[in-house]
Design a protein around this motif. Sequence first.
Motif, PDB file in Angstrom:
ATOM      1  N   ASP A   1       0.492 -12.528   9.724  1.00 50.68           N
ATOM      2  CA  ASP A   1      -0.739 -11.791   9.402  1.00 50.68           C
ATOM      3  C   ASP A   1      -1.532 -12.501   8.309  1.00 50.68           C
ATOM      4  N   ILE A   2      -0.839 -12.990   7.284  1.00 47.98           N
ATOM      5  CA  ILE A   2      -1.507 -13.699   6.196  1.00 47.98           C
ATOM      6  C   ILE A   2      -2.118 -15.001   6.724  1.00 47.98           C
ATOM      7  N   ARG A   3      -1.352 -15.733   7.515  1.00 48.23           N
ATOM      8  CA  ARG A   3      -1.833 -16.998   8.067  1.00 48.23           C
ATOM      9  C   ARG A   3      -3.111 -16.787   8.892  1.00 48.23           C
ATOM     10  N   LYS A   4      -3.135 -15.719   9.684  1.00 48.06           N
ATOM     11  CA  LYS A   4      -4.283 -15.440  10.553  1.00 48.06           C
ATOM     12  C   LYS A   4      -5.395 -14.661   9.845  1.00 48.06           C
ATOM     13  N   LYS A   5      -5.136 -14.275   8.578  1.00 45.79           N
ATOM     14  CA  LYS A   5      -6.068 -13.394   7.857  1.00 45.79           C
ATOM     15  C   LYS A   5      -6.344 -12.137   8.672  1.00 45.79           C
ATOM     16  N   ALA A   6      -5.276 -11.599   9.218  1.00 43.43           N
ATOM     17  CA  ALA A   6      -5.359 -10.408  10.068  1.00 43.43           C
ATOM     18  C   ALA A   6      -5.781  -9.190   9.248  1.00 43.43           C
ATOM     19  N   ARG A   7      -6.338  -8.244   9.915  1.00 37.51           N
ATOM     20  CA  ARG A   7      -6.687  -6.957   9.323  1.00 37.51           C
ATOM     21  C   ARG A   7      -6.069  -5.869  10.200  1.00 37.51           C
ATOM     22  N   PRO A   8      -4.768  -5.603   9.984  1.00 38.83           N
ATOM     23  CA  PRO A   8      -4.073  -4.615  10.816  1.00 38.83           C
ATOM     24  C   PRO A   8      -4.759  -3.248  10.753  1.00 38.83           C
ATOM     25  N   ALA A   9      -4.828  -2.592  11.887  1.00 40.20           N
ATOM     26  CA  ALA A   9      -5.468  -1.285  11.965  1.00 40.20           C
ATOM     27  C   ALA A   9      -4.659  -0.248  11.194  1.00 40.20           C
ATOM     28  N   LEU A  10      -5.390   0.645  10.536  1.00 35.15           N
ATOM     29  CA  LEU A  10      -4.775   1.773   9.831  1.00 35.15           C
ATOM     30  C   LEU A  10      -4.600   2.937  10.793  1.00 35.15           C
ATOM     31  N   ARG A  11      -3.528   3.672  10.615  1.00 30.63           N
ATOM     32  CA  ARG A  11      -3.310   4.888  11.408  1.00 30.63           C
ATOM     33  C   ARG A  11      -4.412   5.903  11.116  1.00 30.63           C
ATOM     34  N   ARG A  12      -4.817   5.971   9.848  1.00 37.05           N
ATOM     35  CA  ARG A  12      -5.939   6.817   9.409  1.00 37.05           C
ATOM     36  C   ARG A  12      -6.496   6.204   8.136  1.00 37.05           C
ATOM     37  N   ASP A  13      -7.717   6.582   7.782  1.00 35.73           N
ATOM     38  CA  ASP A  13      -8.346   6.031   6.588  1.00 35.73           C
ATOM     39  C   ASP A  13      -9.109   7.138   5.877  1.00 35.73           C
ATOM     40  N   LEU A  14      -9.510   6.864   4.668  1.00 36.49           N
ATOM     41  CA  LEU A  14     -10.350   7.783   3.911  1.00 36.49           C
ATOM     42  C   LEU A  14     -11.788   7.640   4.383  1.00 36.49           C
ATOM     43  N   ASP A  15     -12.545   8.711   4.316  1.00 40.97           N
ATOM     44  CA  ASP A  15     -13.950   8.643   4.693  1.00 40.97           C
ATOM     45  C   ASP A  15     -14.760   7.882   3.659  1.00 40.97           C
ATOM     46  N   SER A  16     -14.433   8.092   2.386  1.00 45.76           N
ATOM     47  CA  SER A  16     -15.249   7.536   1.313  1.00 45.76           C
ATOM     48  C   SER A  16     -14.447   7.508   0.019  1.00 45.76           C
ATOM     49  N   LEU A  17     -14.896   6.665  -0.911  1.00 42.52           N
ATOM     50  CA  LEU A  17     -14.313   6.625  -2.254  1.00 42.52           C
ATOM     51  C   LEU A  17     -15.253   7.253  -3.278  1.00 42.52           C
ATOM     52  N   ALA A  18     -16.288   7.911  -2.812  1.00 37.22           N
ATOM     53  CA  ALA A  18     -17.334   8.439  -3.695  1.00 37.22           C
ATOM     54  C   ALA A  18     -16.800   9.392  -4.761  1.00 37.22           C
ATOM     55  N   ASP A  19     -15.723  10.084  -4.492  1.00 35.99           N
ATOM     56  CA  ASP A  19     -15.187  11.065  -5.442  1.00 35.99           C
ATOM     57  C   ASP A  19     -14.302  10.448  -6.528  1.00 35.99           C
ATOM     58  N   TYR A  20     -14.165   9.125  -6.527  1.00 37.07           N
ATOM     59  CA  TYR A  20     -13.231   8.464  -7.441  1.00 37.07           C
ATOM     60  C   TYR A  20     -13.909   7.336  -8.204  1.00 37.07           C
ATOM     61  N   ASP A  21     -13.595   7.234  -9.493  1.00 42.02           N
ATOM     62  CA  ASP A  21     -14.048   6.114 -10.313  1.00 42.02           C
ATOM     63  C   ASP A  21     -12.975   5.034 -10.395  1.00 42.02           C
ATOM     64  N   THR A  22     -11.722   5.482 -10.363  1.00 39.48           N
ATOM     65  CA  THR A  22     -10.583   4.583 -10.539  1.00 39.48           C
ATOM     66  C   THR A  22      -9.661   4.676  -9.331  1.00 39.48           C
ATOM     67  N   VAL A  23      -9.278   3.503  -8.815  1.00 41.71           N
ATOM     68  CA  VAL A  23      -8.328   3.423  -7.707  1.00 41.71           C
ATOM     69  C   VAL A  23      -7.114   2.640  -8.190  1.00 41.71           C
ATOM     70  N   ILE A  24      -5.971   3.293  -8.189  1.00 43.79           N
ATOM     71  CA  ILE A  24      -4.710   2.622  -8.469  1.00 43.79           C
ATOM     72  C   ILE A  24      -4.206   2.138  -7.117  1.00 43.79           C
ATOM     73  N   LEU A  25      -4.095   0.838  -6.969  1.00 42.27           N
ATOM     74  CA  LEU A  25      -3.738   0.237  -5.688  1.00 42.27           C
ATOM     75  C   LEU A  25      -2.342  -0.356  -5.801  1.00 42.27           C
ATOM     76  N   ALA A  26      -1.382   0.231  -5.092  1.00 39.61           N
ATOM     77  CA  ALA A  26       0.020  -0.165  -5.205  1.00 39.61           C
ATOM     78  C   ALA A  26       0.515  -0.739  -3.879  1.00 39.61           C
ATOM     79  N   TYR A  27       1.297  -1.813  -3.985  1.00 33.37           N
ATOM     80  CA  TYR A  27       1.732  -2.545  -2.793  1.00 33.37           C
ATOM     81  C   TYR A  27       2.899  -3.463  -3.155  1.00 33.37           C
ATOM     82  N   PRO A  28       3.683  -3.860  -2.142  1.00 30.36           N
ATOM     83  CA  PRO A  28       4.711  -4.877  -2.384  1.00 30.36           C
ATOM     84  C   PRO A  28       4.105  -6.269  -2.291  1.00 30.36           C
ATOM     85  N   ASN A  29       4.762  -7.253  -2.889  1.00 26.27           N
ATOM     86  CA  ASN A  29       4.351  -8.645  -2.789  1.00 26.27           C
ATOM     87  C   ASN A  29       4.947  -9.220  -1.513  1.00 26.27           C
TER      88      ASN A  29
END
Length: 175
Positions: free
Chosen positions: A67-95
């Motif tokens: 996925d990294i090699r191809k710069k893939a963008r895997p589809a999400l099962r669901r997503d948020l409509d908007s980030l308008a209600d938030y000023d700060t996003v804590i983004l957590a993920y594995p390396n």
Amino acid sequence: MKKPLIVYFSRAGENYFGGTLRYVDVGNTEIVVRLMEKYVEAEVFKLEMEHPYAKDYNTCIAEAKEDIRKKARPALRRDLDSLADYDTVILAYPNYWGTFPMVVATFLKAHDFTGKTILPLCTNEGSGMGSSQRMIAALAKGAEVRKGLSIRGSGAAQSGPQVKAWLRENGIAAM
């Protein structure tokens, strides 16, 4: 101040822990997010891939590398409509291979981060943040990407004090 949003990707299944493979029902990143929920009142959103990586560790890392090699963008099962209600996003993920899993890129590319603050948190077994902060800044145009927090995955359950201090350093009142 608006309530922060915690967005995370975590993978259960066979995981790597300091040289050994072990099956877990809850991924390391999710363990840290659950601790974080004790310290800060926030909305939480889990990134889930429409076609998840394999539960087998070696197959998973091969899929993630491709996925990294191809710069893939895997589809999400669901997503948020908007980030308008938030000023700060804590983004957590594995390396994965020196950066975040490409599903995180899918999320970042799908939203407008103009005027938002992103706090990256990365679980790993010693490889730190890798290039993930730089990649977040490149994908989340208009966001202020602050210094992230690297958590050793095998110590995720004991990371509470470190997470709490990092939240406070970033102006998020930790309970």
